[in-house]
Every structure is written in structure tokens, then in C-alpha cells.
Design an enzyme around this catalytic site. Structure first.
Site, PDB file in Angstrom:
ATOM      1  N   TRP A   1       0.877  -1.144  -0.001  1.00 35.08           N
ATOM      2  CA  TRP A   1       0.085   0.011  -0.166  1.00 35.08           C
ATOM      3  C   TRP A   1       0.848   1.183   0.117  1.00 35.08           C
ATOM      4  O   TRP A   1       1.860   1.254   0.655  1.00 35.08           O
ATOM      5  CB  TRP A   1      -0.794  -0.044   1.301  1.00 35.08           C
ATOM      6  CG  TRP A   1      -1.900   1.145   1.192  1.00 35.08           C
ATOM      7  CD1 TRP A   1      -2.051   2.158   1.128  1.00 35.08           C
ATOM      8  CD2 TRP A   1      -3.563   0.685   1.098  1.00 35.08           C
ATOM      9  NE1 TRP A   1      -3.198   2.637   1.320  1.00 35.08           N
ATOM     10  CE2 TRP A   1      -4.333   1.572   1.180  1.00 35.08           C
ATOM     11  CE3 TRP A   1      -4.060  -0.590   1.061  1.00 35.08           C
ATOM     12  CZ2 TRP A   1      -5.596   1.677   0.882  1.00 35.08           C
ATOM     13  CZ3 TRP A   1      -5.692  -0.776   0.930  1.00 35.08           C
ATOM     14  CH2 TRP A   1      -6.041   0.592   0.901  1.00 35.08           C
TER      15      TRP A   1
ATOM     16  N   PHE B   1      -1.575  -3.453   7.636  1.00 29.90           N
ATOM     17  CA  PHE B   1      -2.100  -4.305   8.685  1.00 29.90           C
ATOM     18  C   PHE B   1      -1.855  -5.570   8.583  1.00 29.90           C
ATOM     19  O   PHE B   1      -1.669  -6.261   9.570  1.00 29.90           O
ATOM     20  CB  PHE B   1      -3.780  -4.258   8.394  1.00 29.90           C
ATOM     21  CG  PHE B   1      -4.549  -5.015   9.686  1.00 29.90           C
ATOM     22  CD1 PHE B   1      -4.399  -4.331  10.949  1.00 29.90           C
ATOM     23  CD2 PHE B   1      -5.080  -6.145   9.684  1.00 29.90           C
ATOM     24  CE1 PHE B   1      -5.143  -4.927  12.044  1.00 29.90           C
ATOM     25  CE2 PHE B   1      -5.606  -6.580  10.755  1.00 29.90           C
ATOM     26  CZ  PHE B   1      -5.551  -6.002  12.012  1.00 29.90           C
ATOM     27  N   GLU B   2      -1.308  -6.220   7.423  1.00 31.70           N
ATOM     28  CA  GLU B   2      -0.879  -7.602   7.156  1.00 31.70           C
ATOM     29  C   GLU B   2       0.710  -7.701   7.509  1.00 31.70           C
ATOM     30  O   GLU B   2       1.298  -8.791   7.543  1.00 31.70           O
ATOM     31  CB  GLU B   2      -0.930  -7.980   5.840  1.00 31.70           C
ATOM     32  CG  GLU B   2      -2.367  -8.116   5.372  1.00 31.70           C
ATOM     33  CD  GLU B   2      -3.411  -7.116   5.303  1.00 31.70           C
ATOM     34  OE1 GLU B   2      -3.035  -5.894   4.684  1.00 31.70           O
ATOM     35  OE2 GLU B   2      -4.477  -7.176   5.794  1.00 31.70           O
TER      36      GLU B   2
ATOM     37  N   ILE C   1      -1.455   6.722   5.477  1.00 36.06           N
ATOM     38  CA  ILE C   1      -1.796   7.898   5.306  1.00 36.06           C
ATOM     39  C   ILE C   1      -3.158   8.353   5.520  1.00 36.06           C
ATOM     40  O   ILE C   1      -3.906   7.796   5.244  1.00 36.06           O
ATOM     41  CB  ILE C   1      -1.346   8.713   3.637  1.00 36.06           C
ATOM     42  CG1 ILE C   1       0.043   8.207   3.362  1.00 36.06           C
ATOM     43  CG2 ILE C   1      -1.741   9.973   3.381  1.00 36.06           C
ATOM     44  CD1 ILE C   1       0.685   8.258   1.867  1.00 36.06           C
TER      45      ILE C   1
ATOM     46  N   GLU D   1      -9.888  10.282   5.070  1.00 34.70           N
ATOM     47  CA  GLU D   1     -11.167  11.024   5.705  1.00 34.70           C
ATOM     48  C   GLU D   1     -11.722  10.084   6.610  1.00 34.70           C
ATOM     49  O   GLU D   1     -12.764  10.643   7.454  1.00 34.70           O
ATOM     50  CB  GLU D   1     -12.224  11.162   4.516  1.00 34.70           C
ATOM     51  CG  GLU D   1     -11.598  12.286   3.471  1.00 34.70           C
ATOM     52  CD  GLU D   1     -11.649  13.573   3.933  1.00 34.70           C
ATOM     53  OE1 GLU D   1     -12.137  14.185   4.670  1.00 34.70           O
ATOM     54  OE2 GLU D   1     -10.414  14.295   3.629  1.00 34.70           O
ATOM     55  N   THR D   2     -11.256   8.938   7.005  1.00 36.88           N
ATOM     56  CA  THR D   2     -11.894   8.077   7.923  1.00 36.88           C
ATOM     57  C   THR D   2     -11.203   7.593   8.974  1.00 36.88           C
ATOM     58  O   THR D   2     -10.014   7.876   9.030  1.00 36.88           O
ATOM     59  CB  THR D   2     -12.174   6.849   7.079  1.00 36.88           C
ATOM     60  OG1 THR D   2     -10.903   5.818   7.051  1.00 36.88           O
ATOM     61  CG2 THR D   2     -12.751   6.866   5.859  1.00 36.88           C
TER      62      THR D   2
ATOM     63  N   HIS E   1     -10.443   4.798   9.855  1.00 36.26           N
ATOM     64  CA  HIS E   1      -9.377   3.808   9.566  1.00 36.26           C
ATOM     65  C   HIS E   1      -7.968   3.919  10.085  1.00 36.26           C
ATOM     66  O   HIS E   1      -7.246   3.036  10.416  1.00 36.26           O
ATOM     67  CB  HIS E   1      -9.644   3.415   8.147  1.00 36.26           C
ATOM     68  CG  HIS E   1     -10.895   2.081   8.097  1.00 36.26           C
ATOM     69  ND1 HIS E   1     -11.873   2.639   7.498  1.00 36.26           N
ATOM     70  CD2 HIS E   1     -10.693   0.917   7.919  1.00 36.26           C
ATOM     71  CE1 HIS E   1     -12.913   1.551   7.629  1.00 36.26           C
ATOM     72  NE2 HIS E   1     -12.012   0.587   7.927  1.00 36.26           N
TER      73      HIS E   1
ATOM     74  N   PHE F   1      10.431  -1.305  13.476  1.00 32.31           N
ATOM     75  CA  PHE F   1       9.355  -0.722  13.140  1.00 32.31           C
ATOM     76  C   PHE F   1       9.470   0.240  12.106  1.00 32.31           C
ATOM     77  O   PHE F   1      10.161   1.481  12.461  1.00 32.31           O
ATOM     78  CB  PHE F   1       8.362  -0.060  14.477  1.00 32.31           C
ATOM     79  CG  PHE F   1       7.069   0.627  14.105  1.00 32.31           C
ATOM     80  CD1 PHE F   1       5.895  -0.329  14.054  1.00 32.31           C
ATOM     81  CD2 PHE F   1       6.977   2.007  13.956  1.00 32.31           C
ATOM     82  CE1 PHE F   1       4.782   0.123  13.612  1.00 32.31           C
ATOM     83  CE2 PHE F   1       5.802   2.511  13.810  1.00 32.31           C
ATOM     84  CZ  PHE F   1       4.710   1.686  13.642  1.00 32.31           C
TER      85      PHE F   1
HETATM   86  N1  RBF Z   1      -2.986   0.095   4.359  1.00 33.67           N
HETATM   87  C1  RBF Z   1      -1.616   0.897   4.333  1.00 33.67           C
HETATM   88  O1  RBF Z   1      -0.648   0.165   4.461  1.00 33.67           O
HETATM   89  N2  RBF Z   1      -1.750   2.107   4.249  1.00 33.67           N
HETATM   90  C2  RBF Z   1      -2.839   3.025   4.587  1.00 33.67           C
HETATM   91  O2  RBF Z   1      -2.805   4.260   4.287  1.00 33.67           O
HETATM   92  C3  RBF Z   1      -4.127   2.222   4.485  1.00 33.67           C
HETATM   93  N3  RBF Z   1      -5.201   2.978   4.318  1.00 33.67           N
HETATM   94  C4  RBF Z   1      -6.632   2.148   4.436  1.00 33.67           C
HETATM   95  C5  RBF Z   1      -7.582   2.695   4.298  1.00 33.67           C
HETATM   96  C6  RBF Z   1      -8.908   2.025   4.584  1.00 33.67           C
HETATM   97  C7  RBF Z   1     -10.212   2.946   4.601  1.00 33.67           C
HETATM   98  C8  RBF Z   1      -8.787   0.635   4.746  1.00 33.67           C
HETATM   99  C9  RBF Z   1     -10.237  -0.290   4.644  1.00 33.67           C
HETATM  100  C10 RBF Z   1      -7.825  -0.024   4.536  1.00 33.67           C
HETATM  101  C11 RBF Z   1      -6.687   0.611   4.449  1.00 33.67           C
HETATM  102  N4  RBF Z   1      -5.248   0.070   4.181  1.00 33.67           N
HETATM  103  C12 RBF Z   1      -3.893   0.836   4.325  1.00 33.67           C
HETATM  104  C13 RBF Z   1      -5.051  -1.291   4.048  1.00 33.67           C
HETATM  105  C14 RBF Z   1      -4.856  -2.180   5.223  1.00 33.67           C
HETATM  106  O3  RBF Z   1      -3.525  -2.170   5.902  1.00 33.67           O
HETATM  107  C15 RBF Z   1      -4.958  -3.799   5.014  1.00 33.67           C
HETATM  108  O4  RBF Z   1      -4.248  -3.997   3.942  1.00 33.67           O
HETATM  109  C16 RBF Z   1      -6.636  -4.069   4.830  1.00 33.67           C
HETATM  110  O5  RBF Z   1      -7.641  -3.549   5.414  1.00 33.67           O
HETATM  111  C17 RBF Z   1      -6.979  -5.481   4.444  1.00 33.67           C
HETATM  112  O6  RBF Z   1      -6.648  -6.079   5.928  1.00 33.67           O
END
Ligand code: RBF
Length: 159
Positions: free
Chosen positions: A31, A66-67, A91, A94-95, A97, A122
Site C-alpha cells: 500500500w 495491517f498485514e 496516510i 477521511e475515515t 480507519h 518498526f
Molecule cells: N494500508 C496501508 O498500508 N496504508 C494505508 O494508508 C491504508 N489505508 C487504508 C484505508 C482504509 C479505509 C482501509 C479499509 C484499508 C487501508 N489500508 C491501508 C489497508 C490495510 O492495511 C489492510 O491491507 C486492509 O484493511 C486488509 O486487511
């Protein structure tokens, strides 16, 4: 952010142990990959500069930050490394999350540092916008990947 006042990416490799026998494991989030690739390059180049050899560096990719938790746990359990370095870029959007994922990742990696004898470093940027992240992944405020690499070498040397 404190980094705005200082480029922390300079290091004195002569003050560090030679990394030629150290084994490094990276887990890299896809991501915002323009940011995470910059962080990885900074870390990889710093390790090689400090004596590490390419054959002793393992890299796995995961879809998002998250992974990183599962990826790092799996690497601790299945790969013979001296340190695990997780790289991600969160980053703010707007949410809510952002806050939830940041909190989850920090806690997950913290727990790994308590669970395993091998340290987990980290290297996850948490910024308000993409430019701030680019500035810290090989841009005007240096590269947090370099700092993660130096931290990894220092933590291995801790024993
Ligand atoms: N993963 C990131 O590494 N960086 C992000 O900025 C990021 N923003 C996310 C925003 C939303 C609304 C969601 C649902 C997921 C985002 N994720 C982001 C992905 C997250 O780390 C993970 O890969 C997914 O939620 C699948 O478990």
C-alpha cells in the site's frame, strides 16, 4: 513532526559492527508503494553499505500495513533471521480507519518484540499526506528506511 527540523539519515558506519554475518528479514507493505519502495531502498542500501550481503537479506511483500503483523510473525517463526524489519506507509484519509490501523499495527509489532527473542524494527510512516511521506522516504527529510537499517544492526549487536 520532529523530522522536519533534522535529517536523521546520516550515520557513521565505523561506529557500527560489521553486518556481514547478520541475516535480515524484511516485510514490506504494497500500500503506497512509492513510499514503501523508497523506504526499502534506503534500508537495503544502508545495510549493504554496512557490510551486509545480499544473500542474507530476505524480503516478503504483504498487501497493506495491517498485514505486516501476520507477515512478521510468520517470518519470525519460519525464517532464520537475526532481525525482522517491517516497512509500511499509512496516510491519513477521511475515515477513522487510519487511527485504527495505526493502533493495530503498533500494538501488533510491540507484542512481537515481547514474544520473540529476535527484535522487530518498526519502519511504518504515519503521515497526514503523501508529500510528508515522500519527504521521509528518500526526500528532503532523509529516509526513515536508513534509520531502520541502522537500528536493526544495533539491535542485533545487543545480542
Ligand atoms: N494500508 C496501508 O498500508 N496504508 C494505508 O494508508 C491504508 N489505508 C487504508 C484505508 C482504509 C479505509 C482501509 C479499509 C484499508 C487501508 N489500508 C491501508 C489497508 C490495510 O492495511 C489492510 O491491507 C486492509 O484493511 C486488509 O486487511
Amino acid at each position: 513532526m520532529a523530522t522536519e527540523n533534522k535529517n536523521l539519515s546520516n550515520y557513521d558506519k565505523n561506529a557500527l559492527p560489521n553486518a556481514k554475518d547478520f541475516r535480515f528479514g524484511f516485510v514490506v507493505s504494497e500500500w503506497n508503494d512509492d513510499v514503501t519502495e523508497g523506504l526499502y531502498k534506503g534500508a537495503y542500501d544502508a545495510l549493504i553499505d554496512c557490510g551486509a550481503i545480499n544473500e542474507n537479506i530476505v524480503r516478503w511483500n504483504v498487501p497493506g500495513s495491517f498485514e505486516l503483523i501476520f507477515g512478521a510473525k510468520k517470518m519470525h517463526e519460519e525464517v532464520h533471521v537475526d532481525v525482522v524489519i517491517v516497512i509500511g506507509s499509512l496516510i491519513k484519509g477521511e475515515t477513522l480507519h487510519f487511527e485504527y490501523i495505526c493502533e493495530g499495527v503498533v500494538q501488533g509489532i510491540k507484542e512481537m518484540n515481547l514474544m520473540y527473542q529476535i527484535p522487530t524494527i518498526f519502519c511504518v510512516l504515519t503521515d497526514n499526506n503523501k508529500q510528508q511521506s515522500l519527504d521521509r522516504s528518500g526526500g528532503i527529510y532523509g529516509n526513515k528506511g536508513v534509520e531502520a537499517a541502522i537500528s536493526a544492526i544495533k539491535m542485533i549487536a545487543l545480542g
